[in-house]
Design a protein around this motif. Structure first.
Motif, PDB file in Angstrom:
ATOM      1  N   SER A 110      -8.747  42.425  90.646  1.00 33.34           N
ATOM      2  CA  SER A 110      -8.866  41.137  91.412  1.00 33.34           C
ATOM      3  C   SER A 110      -8.246  41.239  92.848  1.00 33.34           C
ATOM      4  O   SER A 110      -7.429  42.307  93.050  1.00 33.34           O
ATOM      5  N   CYS A 111      -8.325  40.194  93.680  1.00 35.17           N
ATOM      6  CA  CYS A 111      -8.000  40.070  94.952  1.00 35.17           C
ATOM      7  C   CYS A 111      -7.582  38.718  95.461  1.00 35.17           C
ATOM      8  O   CYS A 111      -8.321  37.797  95.239  1.00 35.17           O
ATOM      9  N   LEU A 112      -6.486  38.805  96.334  1.00 34.76           N
ATOM     10  CA  LEU A 112      -5.828  37.601  96.890  1.00 34.76           C
ATOM     11  C   LEU A 112      -6.161  37.846  98.293  1.00 34.76           C
ATOM     12  O   LEU A 112      -5.791  38.668  99.171  1.00 34.76           O
ATOM     13  N   THR A 113      -6.783  36.633  98.751  1.00 39.21           N
ATOM     14  CA  THR A 113      -7.196  36.816 100.484  1.00 39.21           C
ATOM     15  C   THR A 113      -6.530  35.462 101.023  1.00 39.21           C
ATOM     16  O   THR A 113      -6.893  34.224 100.581  1.00 39.21           O
ATOM     17  N   ASP A 114      -5.860  35.731 102.184  1.00 43.55           N
ATOM     18  CA  ASP A 114      -5.435  34.440 102.759  1.00 43.55           C
ATOM     19  C   ASP A 114      -5.990  34.500 104.543  1.00 43.55           C
ATOM     20  O   ASP A 114      -5.395  35.611 105.074  1.00 43.55           O
ATOM     21  N   ARG A 115      -6.792  33.719 104.763  1.00 44.42           N
ATOM     22  CA  ARG A 115      -7.285  33.659 106.022  1.00 44.42           C
ATOM     23  C   ARG A 115      -6.299  32.616 106.904  1.00 44.42           C
ATOM     24  O   ARG A 115      -6.279  31.330 106.255  1.00 44.42           O
ATOM     25  N   ILE A 116      -5.922  32.921 107.891  1.00 46.89           N
ATOM     26  CA  ILE A 116      -4.973  32.084 108.662  1.00 46.89           C
ATOM     27  C   ILE A 116      -5.448  31.830 109.888  1.00 46.89           C
ATOM     28  O   ILE A 116      -6.139  32.599 110.796  1.00 46.89           O
ATOM     29  N   THR A 117      -5.659  30.440 110.203  1.00 44.29           N
ATOM     30  CA  THR A 117      -6.390  29.777 111.612  1.00 44.29           C
ATOM     31  C   THR A 117      -5.254  28.871 112.199  1.00 44.29           C
ATOM     32  O   THR A 117      -4.328  28.466 111.424  1.00 44.29           O
ATOM     33  N   PRO A 118      -5.799  28.638 113.144  1.00 44.50           N
ATOM     34  CA  PRO A 118      -4.895  27.759 113.882  1.00 44.50           C
ATOM     35  C   PRO A 118      -4.394  26.478 113.251  1.00 44.50           C
ATOM     36  O   PRO A 118      -3.509  25.708 113.154  1.00 44.50           O
ATOM     37  N   SER A 119      -5.489  25.859 112.549  1.00 46.80           N
ATOM     38  CA  SER A 119      -5.524  24.790 111.878  1.00 46.80           C
ATOM     39  C   SER A 119      -5.030  24.680 110.476  1.00 46.80           C
ATOM     40  O   SER A 119      -4.698  23.732 109.827  1.00 46.80           O
ATOM     41  N   GLY A 120      -4.927  25.774 109.784  1.00 45.19           N
ATOM     42  CA  GLY A 120      -4.471  25.964 108.507  1.00 45.19           C
ATOM     43  C   GLY A 120      -4.751  27.280 107.768  1.00 45.19           C
ATOM     44  O   GLY A 120      -5.281  28.158 108.661  1.00 45.19           O
TER      45      GLY A 120
END
Length: 437
Positions: A74-84
């Motif tokens: 399994s895999c957890l991905t966190d994509r961080i952008t200026p809005s959220g």
């Protein structure tokens, strides 16, 4: 068995453009300040801890990304952008899990406690950290229900369950101590008063009635004596007058007889007075003496009555304080039992909070052996680790060589997983203490 993370990928986070780290049971990032250790830990906390922090994005980039892979695929991905920030879970087949938030909740508490901070924290902070790791709540009503009586006035129930129980126990204990002191004083008063009361103490009212009767007897006797004395005097005067009349008739012939009669009359009067005195004065004096005795008895009886009243009040106070002391004693026992019930739910037996300090097997934290403190810190850090036993720890340089070795050994034995940072000289390096030894 805790779920293990196997790989961490970081892209455009803080000063790090692209970094991939293989994760072991204990993974330590070593190097001087500014080498990227903080970026790794911040990225990991952001992915698992939830929330959004746009300042994590590397300068000049539109987005940052953190990917955490697990041993089950399994895999957890966190994509961080200026809005959220957008987090997704995928299973071993690459299929996105719908309830991402549930998975986050299952592993988020892994980052709630830093075992290194716990080891050296002040007592108050250490209790706060323990309270955050212990999933238990405690209300005033629950404590009073268990104790069987209200908490003493001024006792405030707040903080963690263990802190609340500690405060309640202290309050009940102090209240019991104060009541026991009052109980001892009341019992001493009872014993003292019981010894001061004379045997066969009389009723003062009855003695007062006897005094009144004696007063009446004395008055009656005095009236009788006065009446008899007046009668005798009147009789003597009558005879004297009679003699005087006879003397006037036969003054020449009866002067001698008159004087004789007067003398005899006066002698008779004296004898009568003495007879009357002999008859009444001893009785009067006796009555007066008896009255004086009764007055003293009355005073003594009144004093005894006052002592009896104080004794009665003291006995009642002693009885009331005895009941209260027993209730408070039961309350202390009940609160201690309540603590035992809460601590029984913890996987760490022998752990408790009292007197503003953490105790383990009745030994205060500052007096525990170093190996014990390290072991406990690791165990406590895992109390709410959820499915993922992952600890994210900064400041490992605070542990010297022996303490660091003990720390890593305890982690490996516990089955937990650690990603930590340690300030050293040189460039960024990844080490895996304890593996392959």
């Amino acid at each position: 068995m805790k779920l293990q993370a196997t790989k961490l990928k970081i892209t455009n986070v803080l000063h790090t453009k692209d970094l991939e780290i293989e994760l072991g049971a204990v993974t330590v990032l070593e190097g001087a300040n500014g080498q990227g250790k903080t970026a790794v830990l911040s990225a990991l906390r952001a992915a698992i801890g939830g929330g959004h922090d746009a300042t994590l994005i590397r300068n000049g980039e539109k987005a940052g990304e953190v990917v955490l892979e697990f041993e089950d695929g399994s895999c957890l991905t966190d994509r961080i952008t200026p809005s959220g920030s957008k987090r997704t879970f995928t299973d071993a087949d690459g299929v996105a899990v719908r309830k991402t938030q549930s998975h986050l909740d299952a592993i988020r508490d892994a980052l709630s406690l830093n075992p290194i901070e716990f080891i050296d924290a002040p007592a108050k902070r250490r209790i706060e950290l323990l309270a955050a790791a212990v999933p238990a709540e405690m209300s005033r009503d629950r404590i009073e229900e268990a104790a069987g009586c209200p908490l003493p006035r001024g006792c405030t129930i707040q903080g963690s369950a263990l802190e609340a129980i500690g405060a309640a126990e202290s309050a009940y204990y102090e209240a019991r101590r104060d009541v026991n002191a009052e109980l001892r004083q009341a019992r001493e008063t009872v014993a003292s008063l019981e010894g001061s009361i004379p045997e066969g103490a009389e009723d003062p009212k009855r003695i007062e009635e006897e005094i009144a009767q004696k007063d009446a007897d004395v008055a009656r006797l005095e009236r009788e004596a006065k009446a008899d004395e007046e009668g005798a005097t009147a009789k003597a005067r009558a005879r004297e007058e009679e003699a005087r009349e006879q003397m006037e008739e036969i003054i020449a012939q009866a002067r001698h007889d008159f004087e004789e009669i007067v003398r005899e009359a006066r002698e008779d009067a004296e004898r009568s007075r003495k007879a009357i005195e002999e008859k009444f004065h001893p009785r009067i004096n006796s009555a007066r003496s008896e009255r004086a005795t009764l007055v003293e008895r009355f005073k003594a009886a009144n004093q005894a009555t006052g002592t009896l009243e104080v004794l009665d009040r003291s006995r009642k106070t002693a009885a009331e304080k005895g009941v209260l002391a027993e209730r408070l004693d039961q309350a202390v026992k009940a609160v201690r039992k309540l603590r035992e019930e809460i601590l029984e739910d913890l996987p760490i037996k022998g752990l408790e909070v009292r007197e503003g300090e953490i105790f383990f097997e009745d030994v205060a934290w500052p007096h525990l052996e170093e190996s014990r403190r390290v072991w406990l810190s690791v165990q406590i850090a895992q109390l709410r680790s959820g499915e993922l036993g992952l600890l994210c720890v900064d400041g490992l340089e605070r542990l010297d060589g022996d303490r660091f070795a003990q720390f890593c050994e305890q982690l490996l034995e516990s089955g937990a997983q650690l990603i930590g940072a340690r300030v050293t000289d040189g460039d960024l390096a990844i080490t895996y203490p304890g593996e392959g030894e």
